[in-house]
Design a protein around this motif. Sequence first.
Motif, PDB file in Angstrom:
ATOM      1  N   LYS A  27      -1.351  13.761  66.118  1.00 11.53           N
ATOM      2  CA  LYS A  27      -1.354  13.023  67.378  1.00 11.53           C
ATOM      3  C   LYS A  27      -0.529  11.738  67.211  1.00 11.53           C
ATOM      4  N   PRO A  28       0.094  11.249  68.302  1.00  9.43           N
ATOM      5  CA  PRO A  28       0.939  10.048  68.189  1.00  9.43           C
ATOM      6  C   PRO A  28       0.205   8.816  67.681  1.00  9.43           C
ATOM      7  N   ASP A  29      -1.118   8.756  67.881  1.00  8.78           N
ATOM      8  CA  ASP A  29      -1.863   7.572  67.449  1.00  8.78           C
ATOM      9  C   ASP A  29      -2.239   7.619  65.966  1.00  8.78           C
ATOM     10  N   GLY A  30      -1.793   8.661  65.248  1.00 13.97           N
ATOM     11  CA  GLY A  30      -2.088   8.768  63.826  1.00 13.97           C
ATOM     12  C   GLY A  30      -3.318   9.594  63.517  1.00 13.97           C
ATOM     13  N   SER A  31      -4.016  10.078  64.528  1.00 13.60           N
ATOM     14  CA  SER A  31      -5.156  10.961  64.306  1.00 13.60           C
ATOM     15  C   SER A  31      -4.694  12.411  64.305  1.00 13.60           C
ATOM     16  N   THR A  32      -5.590  13.304  63.935  1.00  5.39           N
ATOM     17  CA  THR A  32      -5.295  14.737  63.965  1.00  5.39           C
ATOM     18  C   THR A  32      -6.433  15.471  64.637  1.00  5.39           C
ATOM     19  N   ASP A  33      -6.160  16.701  65.066  1.00  4.75           N
ATOM     20  CA  ASP A  33      -7.177  17.535  65.688  1.00  4.75           C
ATOM     21  C   ASP A  33      -7.084  18.942  65.112  1.00  4.75           C
ATOM     22  N   PHE A  34      -8.166  19.668  65.190  1.00  9.86           N
ATOM     23  CA  PHE A  34      -8.218  21.015  64.613  1.00  9.86           C
ATOM     24  C   PHE A  34      -7.223  21.939  65.303  1.00  9.86           C
ATOM     25  N   GLU A  35      -6.508  22.745  64.501  1.00  8.49           N
ATOM     26  CA  GLU A  35      -5.609  23.750  65.035  1.00  8.49           C
ATOM     27  C   GLU A  35      -6.039  25.153  64.644  1.00  8.49           C
ATOM     28  N   ARG A  36      -6.303  25.371  63.356  1.00  3.02           N
ATOM     29  CA  ARG A  36      -6.804  26.671  62.905  1.00  3.02           C
ATOM     30  C   ARG A  36      -7.269  26.539  61.462  1.00  3.02           C
ATOM     31  N   ILE A  37      -7.978  27.561  61.012  1.00  4.91           N
ATOM     32  CA  ILE A  37      -8.355  27.643  59.611  1.00  4.91           C
ATOM     33  C   ILE A  37      -7.087  27.848  58.792  1.00  4.91           C
ATOM     34  N   LEU A  38      -7.007  27.232  57.625  1.00  4.19           N
ATOM     35  CA  LEU A  38      -5.808  27.338  56.806  1.00  4.19           C
ATOM     36  C   LEU A  38      -5.618  28.775  56.340  1.00  4.19           C
ATOM     37  N   PRO A  39      -4.439  29.346  56.587  1.00  3.23           N
ATOM     38  CA  PRO A  39      -4.208  30.740  56.182  1.00  3.23           C
ATOM     39  C   PRO A  39      -4.257  30.897  54.668  1.00  3.23           C
ATOM     40  N   GLY A  40      -4.578  32.126  54.258  1.00  3.48           N
ATOM     41  CA  GLY A  40      -4.615  32.453  52.840  1.00  3.48           C
ATOM     42  C   GLY A  40      -3.564  33.489  52.484  1.00  3.48           C
ATOM     43  N   PRO A  41      -3.555  33.965  51.250  1.00  3.60           N
ATOM     44  CA  PRO A  41      -2.543  34.927  50.806  1.00  3.60           C
ATOM     45  C   PRO A  41      -2.648  36.284  51.477  1.00  3.60           C
ATOM     46  N   ASP A  42      -3.779  36.584  52.102  1.00  2.00           N
ATOM     47  CA  ASP A  42      -3.951  37.891  52.718  1.00  2.00           C
ATOM     48  C   ASP A  42      -3.076  38.096  53.948  1.00  2.00           C
ATOM     49  N   ARG A  43      -2.442  37.044  54.438  1.00  2.00           N
ATOM     50  CA  ARG A  43      -1.592  37.210  55.619  1.00  2.00           C
ATOM     51  C   ARG A  43      -0.167  37.625  55.252  1.00  2.00           C
ATOM     52  N   MET A  44       0.173  37.693  53.961  1.00  2.00           N
ATOM     53  CA  MET A  44       1.524  38.038  53.529  1.00  2.00           C
ATOM     54  C   MET A  44       1.576  39.482  53.054  1.00  2.00           C
ATOM     55  N   TYR A  45       2.607  40.191  53.476  1.00  2.00           N
ATOM     56  CA  TYR A  45       2.809  41.562  53.003  1.00  2.00           C
ATOM     57  C   TYR A  45       4.281  41.923  53.169  1.00  2.00           C
ATOM     58  N   PRO A  46       4.795  42.914  52.433  1.00  2.00           N
ATOM     59  CA  PRO A  46       6.231  43.238  52.477  1.00  2.00           C
ATOM     60  C   PRO A  46       6.660  43.756  53.845  1.00  2.00           C
ATOM     61  N   ASP A  47       7.920  43.470  54.181  1.00  2.00           N
ATOM     62  CA  ASP A  47       8.504  43.993  55.417  1.00  2.00           C
ATOM     63  C   ASP A  47       9.251  45.284  55.080  1.00  2.00           C
ATOM     64  N   THR A  48       8.696  46.392  55.477  1.00  2.00           N
ATOM     65  CA  THR A  48       9.293  47.686  55.142  1.00  2.00           C
ATOM     66  C   THR A  48      10.513  48.005  55.995  1.00  2.00           C
ATOM     67  N   ASP A  49      10.808  47.167  57.011  1.00  2.00           N
ATOM     68  CA  ASP A  49      11.991  47.399  57.853  1.00  2.00           C
ATOM     69  C   ASP A  49      13.262  46.815  57.249  1.00  2.00           C
TER      70      ASP A  49
END
Length: 655
Positions: free
Chosen positions: A440-462
């Motif tokens: 935020k412009p005032d230097g604060s932050t707000d929740f966006e999402r849970i931090l992703p982990g390694p399970d979201r990465m996988y090979p692109d077979t295309d």
Amino acid sequence: AMTESLDYKKIGLRVGLEVHQQLDTRRKLFCHCPAGVYTSTHDGAVLRHMRPTLSELGEYDGTALMEFKTKKNVVYLLHKSNTCTYEMDDTPPFPVNQEALDIAIEQCLMLGCDIVDEVHIARKQYLDGSIPTGFQRTAIVGVEGSIPFRDRRISITQVSVEEDSCREVSDRGHLIVWRTDRLGMPLIETVTGPDLRTPEEVEEAILLIGRVCRSTGHVRVGMGASRQDVNVSVAGGRRVEIKGVPKAGLAPALVHGEAVRQVNLLALRDELHGRGLRDAGDIDVGHEDVTKLVADSPFDHFRAATWHSEQEARANDPGSDLEYGRGDFCVRAVVLRGLVGTSSWPTQPGLSFAHELAGRVRVIACLDQQLTFVHDEEWPDYEGSRQDLERLRDYLHCGDQDALVVLWGAAEDTITAAEEIRLRYVDALGGVPNETRQPKPDGSTDFERILPGPDRMYPDTDSPPQAITTDRVKRLQDTLPPPPWEREERYGTVGVPLPTIHFLIRRGGARLVDLLVEKCGSDLAWTCYFFGERLKGLRRSGVPVDQISDELWLALFSRFSEKPALHEAWKTIVSGLAETPDVDQVLTDLGLNREPGDVPENVGSAIETEPFQQPIHDDNQRERFLMGRLMSGLRGLVPAVEVASALASALEART
């Protein structure tokens, strides 16, 4: 609990960066659509819903599951000038853009990275709707680099080339709208180690990496072309990612605020443990539908009519029917057993734990109205407020150690919100949850999402692997410009101020300085000041100096070397070149290709015909007047120092 000052060394502050920089290529990364073509209108729209997929190990990423709970309706606005079927995941990707890959290799070399032998495209899952496919194609190009920083070096973990995401248009309730013009543009992600120790170091490191990226001249500039994610942790805490910081100058306040937040969350953890709350089963959170109980409350937010009037006000907005959750209007009271005093527990400067709860409710339950909920530790002041609060606490059998939260919206959303409040307290038992947060412009932050982990990465077979040959790397290495720290040292030795040097590197002027010094023998300090300071005024006055070609600059500086007096007429010459791209023609038009005549004769003539408009009070004033008159006709033809010397001699001879 801490609110303001911190000893960063004592709390063990550690910060790392992920700097994203758009590349200046003709087309996008995996299709032939033009890159950098932005639009404000659209030719069509597509509605999508995102669902998580299993990883290669048969597991779901936690962030993907969180995004799925939001039940978002995702709308993409498409323009035929910059979007094709690839962006909408209706056709496979084209081969990776080789121009972008070359620029990424250049950046890896500049950062001292080892270049990989093969580039393997991977898919990084995103279910927030920012990419229609649900994943971003990305590839590591270099690893294990480092750059000098203050009295040490910053480690570069990796450099990746990847496609940019959509631009967000709006996000209200269960509807998020994106524009696809930026989607697929190539960018590089530079990831540092957690080597930064103070907020001020973070700003400095962002600017340094930015100068490295801009040194090649192959990256885009302007707002949005560079964004950084700032990863922050303190001793005993966890990594929290502040996502998409648009300016380096915002980083110190954001890092300080996050450090304060983590210290306070660790203190809250200790407080909860001291109350005997250590495991998820110890968190007792119940909730009830109290809509009828508060139906006659004077508090507007508790009344269905207010909620329905807001819906009616948006009824004519496109897609408004997609914004609202399922079920009738509901006011839901959430009782927090044994958690009295925790809603108002300080977190970020000026904020409390209630802000943490509101963030989860806003993002996951999609209850994003201006006032999300109220709680009994900061109950709003209105007529009958105490009676409402007492009635609700009695109805839910709240004891002295119990806290109360009341929220409202579509019935199903309020149930989701109550569960998210419980889960946020479960997370509080561990201190600092792994999160991605919005700046935020005032230097604060707000929740966006849970931090992703390694399970979201996988090979692109295309996409097949892309070999990086030694010859290709050598070709790029041979034409690589100097890194910024080398230019800083070389320019600094001739007295050029550091801010001017940084400006030259950021705006591309350093490349021209090196070119003109090498090819024309131009003085280094004068050339640095010329491009780093003197041209700023012409830019501000609207002269398109950045459109002057390298060839014209070379021709002009060759004339400067042949005839140094031309330096003093640089402003009129450059202004002329911006309109007429021919140095000889401009010099002729300005009368600078002629012989100046005999200087003493010019001086004598000026003295004899001295047309004073005002009384001259002393010899110095008279000399300044005559010098101005002489230079109006001789500037660019005769060096000013030579004219001044001749004038002084002539005046002395007449006394």
